[in-house]
Scaffold this active site. Structure first.
Site, mmCIF file in Angstrom:
data_model
loop_
_atom_site.group_PDB
_atom_site.id
_atom_site.type_symbol
_atom_site.label_atom_id
_atom_site.label_comp_id
_atom_site.label_asym_id
_atom_site.label_seq_id
_atom_site.Cartn_x
_atom_site.Cartn_y
_atom_site.Cartn_z
ATOM 1 N N GLY A 1 0.781 -1.235 0.000
ATOM 2 C CA GLY A 1 0.000 0.000 0.000
ATOM 3 C C GLY A 1 0.815 1.288 0.000
ATOM 4 N N SER A 2 2.017 1.265 -0.580
ATOM 5 C CA SER A 2 2.798 2.516 -0.595
ATOM 6 C C SER A 2 2.152 3.546 -1.525
ATOM 7 C CB SER A 2 4.252 2.261 -0.996
ATOM 8 O OG SER A 2 4.349 1.882 -2.346
ATOM 9 N N ARG B 1 -16.022 -15.316 -9.694
ATOM 10 C CA ARG B 1 -15.476 -13.951 -9.658
ATOM 11 C C ARG B 1 -16.608 -12.944 -9.792
ATOM 12 N NH1 ARG B 1 -10.263 -13.825 -12.543
ATOM 13 N NH2 ARG B 1 -9.670 -14.536 -10.500
ATOM 14 N N ILE C 1 -7.988 -10.202 -10.582
ATOM 15 C CA ILE C 1 -8.534 -9.738 -11.866
ATOM 16 C C ILE C 1 -9.996 -9.339 -11.719
ATOM 17 C CG2 ILE C 1 -9.091 -10.491 -14.226
ATOM 18 C CD1 ILE C 1 -6.439 -12.089 -14.107
ATOM 19 N N LEU C 2 -10.338 -8.186 -12.294
ATOM 20 C CA LEU C 2 -11.708 -7.683 -12.201
ATOM 21 C C LEU C 2 -12.591 -8.387 -13.224
ATOM 22 C CD1 LEU C 2 -10.860 -3.871 -12.009
ATOM 23 C CD2 LEU C 2 -11.556 -5.341 -10.101
ATOM 24 N N ASN D 1 -5.463 2.490 -13.007
ATOM 25 C CA ASN D 1 -4.467 1.504 -12.580
ATOM 26 C C ASN D 1 -3.068 2.069 -12.781
ATOM 27 O OD1 ASN D 1 -3.502 -1.054 -11.679
ATOM 28 N ND2 ASN D 1 -3.049 -1.615 -13.790
ATOM 29 N N HIS E 1 0.976 0.852 -13.412
ATOM 30 C CA HIS E 1 1.797 -0.300 -13.793
ATOM 31 C C HIS E 1 3.271 0.120 -13.777
ATOM 32 C CE1 HIS E 1 2.747 -4.136 -15.511
ATOM 33 N NE2 HIS E 1 3.526 -3.517 -16.388
ATOM 34 N N LEU F 1 -5.939 -7.106 -19.117
ATOM 35 C CA LEU F 1 -4.977 -6.632 -18.140
ATOM 36 C C LEU F 1 -4.002 -5.600 -18.729
ATOM 37 C CD1 LEU F 1 -4.878 -7.681 -15.261
ATOM 38 C CD2 LEU F 1 -2.924 -9.090 -15.927
ATOM 39 N N ASP F 2 -3.739 -4.535 -18.008
ATOM 40 C CA ASP F 2 -2.725 -3.533 -18.365
ATOM 41 C C ASP F 2 -2.900 -3.012 -19.795
ATOM 42 O OD1 ASP F 2 -1.591 -3.997 -15.858
ATOM 43 O OD2 ASP F 2 -0.293 -5.582 -16.626
HETATM 44 C C1 GRF Z 1 3.226 -1.033 -7.600
HETATM 45 O O1 GRF Z 1 4.515 -1.247 -8.104
HETATM 46 C C2 GRF Z 1 2.227 -0.890 -8.718
HETATM 47 O O2 GRF Z 1 2.782 -0.330 -9.870
HETATM 48 C C3 GRF Z 1 1.810 -2.312 -8.988
HETATM 49 O O3 GRF Z 1 1.787 -2.919 -7.724
HETATM 50 C C4 GRF Z 1 2.702 -2.261 -6.858
HETATM 51 C C5 GRF Z 1 1.950 -1.909 -5.613
HETATM 52 O O4 GRF Z 1 2.805 -1.401 -4.627
HETATM 53 N N1 GRF Z 1 0.561 -2.341 -9.688
HETATM 54 P P1 GRF Z 1 2.198 -0.791 -3.287
HETATM 55 O O5 GRF Z 1 1.328 -1.879 -2.648
HETATM 56 O O6 GRF Z 1 1.407 0.425 -3.637
HETATM 57 O O7 GRF Z 1 3.387 -0.468 -2.419
#
Ligand code: GRF
Length: 209
Positions: A15-16, A68, A95-96, A110, A112, A147-148
């Site tokens: 969760g950073s 799901r 996956i949603l 999202n 990535h 995805l992505d």
């Molecule tokens: C991040 O690198 C993000 O790009 C990817 O998952 C990671 C999540 O990191 N989708 P955090 O949990 O927010 O620290």
């Protein structure tokens, strides 16, 4: 009139990025409030961050649902109760469903950790590093069912030094993530993102409050 957005952040782990959004909103203004943090993982540290910041934290166990779709229908109900305007995926490793993506079409962001469409998938940083790419980066985009793959809002590139370690690269990538994700969320909350096919136009980019 600009309506203040109610934001749900979905996270499965550390969760950073959630923290970066919380911190940004304390020092600046997203024109939105993070009112819900949702996880498919009861041990996600992101849930703890939510509680510490007095944000509603909800875990739902995917194994309690047989499909799901059933799981996502429960989440949709929760998001409707909370009157959510924007879903921010921040390391949500689940996956949603088609139903979820349709329900929140153009309202799911999202992040990535690579320059899409390169190095899709769960290990974007490591994959770019091991491939020997000279340049990688971060992408913020609208989420779609594949995805992505949705329209790109922001990207920032980064050179990979010859003597770079994977850990060093990860740190640099996360620093970029924490800088550009709040910006993209702010643009959304200020109604500045206009989608036209694959292209996203950012209106009055330099006039953010
Ligand atoms: C991040 O690198 C993000 O790009 C990817 O998952 C990671 C999540 O990191 N989708 P955090 O949990 O927010 O620290």
């Amino acid at each position: 009139m600009l309506i203040r957005k109610r934001i749900a952040v979905f996270a499965s782990g550390f969760g950073s990025n959630l923290q970066a959004l919380i911190d940004y909103n304390k020092n600046n203004d997203l024109n939105g409030d993070i009112v819900l943090v949702f996880s498919n993982n009861k041990d996600a540290y992101a849930l703890k961050r939510a509680k510490e910041n007095k944000i509603k934290a909800v875990f739902m166990d995917p194994s309690a649902c047989s499909t799901r779709k059933q799981y996502d229908m429960k989440i949709i109900k929760l998001l409707e109760e909370e009157k959510i305007n924007l879903v921010v995926l921040a390391g949500y490793m689940f996956i949603l469903s088609h139903e979820f993506v349709c329900k929140f079409k153009n309202k799911i962001l999202n992040i990535h950790p690579a320059l899409l469409p390169s190095f899709k998938g769960a290990h974007g940083i490591k994959d770019a590093f091991e491939y020997g790419a000279r340049v990688t980066g971060v992408t913020v985009h609208f989420a779609e069912e594949d995805l992505d793959s949705g329209p790109i809002i922001l990207q920032e590139a980064l050179s990979i030094d010859q003597d770079e370690s994977l850990e060093g690269l990860e740190e640099k990538i996360h620093r970029i993530e924490h800088k550009i994700y709040p910006l993209a969320v702010k643009y959304f909350c200020e109604d500045k993102l206009k989608i036209n096919g694959r292209k996203v136009k950012i209106l009055n980019k330099n006039n953010s409050k």
